[in-house]
Design an enzyme around this catalytic site. Structure first.
Site, PDB file in Angstrom:
ATOM      1  N   SER A  29       0.832  -1.210   0.000  1.00  0.00           N
ATOM      2  CA  SER A  29       0.000   0.000   0.000  1.00  0.00           C
ATOM      3  C   SER A  29       0.868   1.262   0.000  1.00  0.00           C
ATOM      4  O   SER A  29       0.504   2.269  -0.619  1.00  0.00           O
ATOM      5  CB  SER A  29      -0.989  -0.006   1.164  1.00  0.00           C
ATOM      6  OG  SER A  29      -0.334   0.165   2.387  1.00  0.00           O
ATOM      7  N   ARG A  81      22.703 -14.498   1.621  1.00  0.00           N
ATOM      8  CA  ARG A  81      22.258 -13.116   1.489  1.00  0.00           C
ATOM      9  C   ARG A  81      23.038 -12.408   0.382  1.00  0.00           C
ATOM     10  O   ARG A  81      22.484 -11.621  -0.389  1.00  0.00           O
ATOM     11  CB  ARG A  81      22.493 -12.383   2.804  1.00  0.00           C
ATOM     12  CG  ARG A  81      21.222 -12.106   3.559  1.00  0.00           C
ATOM     13  CD  ARG A  81      21.494 -11.478   4.907  1.00  0.00           C
ATOM     14  NE  ARG A  81      20.664 -12.142   5.895  1.00  0.00           N
ATOM     15  CZ  ARG A  81      19.381 -11.882   6.093  1.00  0.00           C
ATOM     16  NH1 ARG A  81      18.768 -10.962   5.403  1.00  0.00           N
ATOM     17  NH2 ARG A  81      18.691 -12.539   6.993  1.00  0.00           N
ATOM     18  N   HIS A 125       8.909   3.220   8.462  1.00  0.00           N
ATOM     19  CA  HIS A 125       8.665   2.347   9.616  1.00  0.00           C
ATOM     20  C   HIS A 125       7.471   2.911  10.398  1.00  0.00           C
ATOM     21  O   HIS A 125       7.385   4.124  10.610  1.00  0.00           O
ATOM     22  CB  HIS A 125       9.912   2.277  10.495  1.00  0.00           C
ATOM     23  CG  HIS A 125       9.733   1.358  11.665  1.00  0.00           C
ATOM     24  ND1 HIS A 125       9.744  -0.022  11.528  1.00  0.00           N
ATOM     25  CD2 HIS A 125       9.488   1.618  12.968  1.00  0.00           C
ATOM     26  CE1 HIS A 125       9.531  -0.570  12.720  1.00  0.00           C
ATOM     27  NE2 HIS A 125       9.372   0.394  13.603  1.00  0.00           N
ATOM     28  N   ASP A 161      15.924  -0.580  11.317  1.00  0.00           N
ATOM     29  CA  ASP A 161      15.059   0.563  11.615  1.00  0.00           C
ATOM     30  C   ASP A 161      15.834   1.707  12.260  1.00  0.00           C
ATOM     31  O   ASP A 161      15.382   2.328  13.246  1.00  0.00           O
ATOM     32  CB  ASP A 161      13.876   0.132  12.503  1.00  0.00           C
ATOM     33  CG  ASP A 161      12.998  -0.900  11.803  1.00  0.00           C
ATOM     34  OD1 ASP A 161      12.854  -0.819  10.571  1.00  0.00           O
ATOM     35  OD2 ASP A 161      12.469  -1.801  12.477  1.00  0.00           O
TER      36      ASP A 161
HETATM   37  C1  GAR Z   1       3.949  -0.623   6.636  1.00  0.00           C
HETATM   38  O1  GAR Z   1       3.205  -0.324   7.782  1.00  0.00           O
HETATM   39  C2  GAR Z   1       5.414  -0.283   6.830  1.00  0.00           C
HETATM   40  O2  GAR Z   1       5.605   0.865   7.594  1.00  0.00           O
HETATM   41  C3  GAR Z   1       5.903  -1.508   7.562  1.00  0.00           C
HETATM   42  O3  GAR Z   1       5.278  -2.571   6.915  1.00  0.00           O
HETATM   43  C4  GAR Z   1       4.003  -2.148   6.416  1.00  0.00           C
HETATM   44  C5  GAR Z   1       3.929  -2.506   4.950  1.00  0.00           C
HETATM   45  O4  GAR Z   1       2.644  -2.244   4.441  1.00  0.00           O
HETATM   46  N1  GAR Z   1       7.327  -1.591   7.517  1.00  0.00           N
HETATM   47  C6  GAR Z   1       8.080  -2.023   8.538  1.00  0.00           C
HETATM   48  O5  GAR Z   1       7.624  -2.444   9.586  1.00  0.00           O
HETATM   49  C7  GAR Z   1       9.587  -1.966   8.291  1.00  0.00           C
HETATM   50  N2  GAR Z   1      10.297  -2.178   9.498  1.00  0.00           N
HETATM   51  P1  GAR Z   1       2.430  -2.055   2.886  1.00  0.00           P
HETATM   52  O6  GAR Z   1       3.025  -3.289   2.221  1.00  0.00           O
HETATM   53  O7  GAR Z   1       0.945  -1.999   2.701  1.00  0.00           O
HETATM   54  O8  GAR Z   1       3.123  -0.795   2.450  1.00  0.00           O
END
Ligand code: GAR
Length: 232
Positions: A29, A81, A125, A161
């Site tokens: 998203s 990796r 984040h 992060d």
């Molecule tokens: C989001 O909330 C992003 O901030 C988080 O994952 C979600 C992805 O949602 N990222 C982290 O936690 C990174 N440490 P999305 O795929 O709908 O953008």
């Protein structure tokens, strides 16, 4: 990088947009919000590829349906990796990517890859960093009893992060919040924040000095956010 002006033979001036590769692992998203912003004529970045480490990521299918070049790189198919990142680097080079935007990309990068993309790789984040790094951020925020949550866009460093903070949005925590309702409210803020943060980076307006971000033509907001709101 940045918003450059180029002379082209026989034409006047055309603007050259920064080439952005988005890395995802799932829903995507935030990727969608960046793609939507980049459709604007004056936006300083262009989304040139979307890469996922999970071939079945719903975000990858969405991007492909929008005719954005996509790459699926299943990390499980690689021995190490380093091997995964070397293919990733090839895909980024093939698309001439200048800035990487991580958008829910759930793989840690090696120190070598992070160093190669130093100050050219950003992440979002769902917390006000440096609080609540890692997973389960909203559960942790509710467990800690904070009244204000939020989200952060930062340049990526090797530590998870962490890295120079570009922009943050604050979101009130409601007494009725569950991890899901808080996550949804923070996600809405993420969708507004990430395109603005990428705009700063792509336009060359956010630069790192002594491991902190300096923003040129900064617009400051001096009004505090109260939570609860103390309505009389
Ligand atoms: C989001 O909330 C992003 O901030 C988080 O994952 C979600 C992805 O949602 N990222 C982290 O936690 C990174 N440490 P999305 O795929 O709908 O953008």
């Amino acid at each position: 990088m940045g918003h450059r002006l180029l002379w082209t033979p026989g034409l006047s001036i055309v603007t050259d947009k920064a080439r952005v590769g988005i890395l995802i692992s799932g829903r995507g998203s935030n990727m969608q919000s960046l793609v939507a912003a980049a459709r604007e004529k004056d936006y300083p970045a262009k989304i040139v590829t979307v890469i996922s480490n999970r071939p079945d990521a719903p975000g990858l299918a969405w991007a492909a349906a929008k005719k954005i070049p996509t790459v699926a790189l299943d990390h499980k198919a690689f021995r190490s990796r380093d091997a995964f990142e070397s293919e990733l680097q090839k895909a980024l080079d093939a698309a001439h990517v200048e800035i990487i935007a991580l958008a829910g990309f759930m793989r840690l990068m090696t120190a070598g890859f992070v160093a190669r993309w130093q100050d050219r790789m950003i992440n979002i984040h769902p917390s006000l960093l440096p609080s609540f790094k890692g997973l389960h951020t909203h559960e942790s925020a509710l467990a800690a009893g904070v009244r204000i949550a939020g989200c952060t866009v930062h340049f990526v460093r090797h530590e998870m992060d962490a890295g120079p903070i570009i922009a943050q949005a604050a979101v009130p925590v409601l007494s009725t919040d569950t991890p899901v309702s808080l996550a949804n409210r923070v996600l809405e803020a993420e969708h507004a924040l990430y395109p603005e943060a990428l705009r700063l980076v792509a336009a060359g307006r956010a630069r790192v000095e002594h491991d902190k971000v300096v923003i040129s033509e900064d617009v400051n907001q001096s009004v505090p956010l109260f939570s609860p709101a103390f309505n009389k």
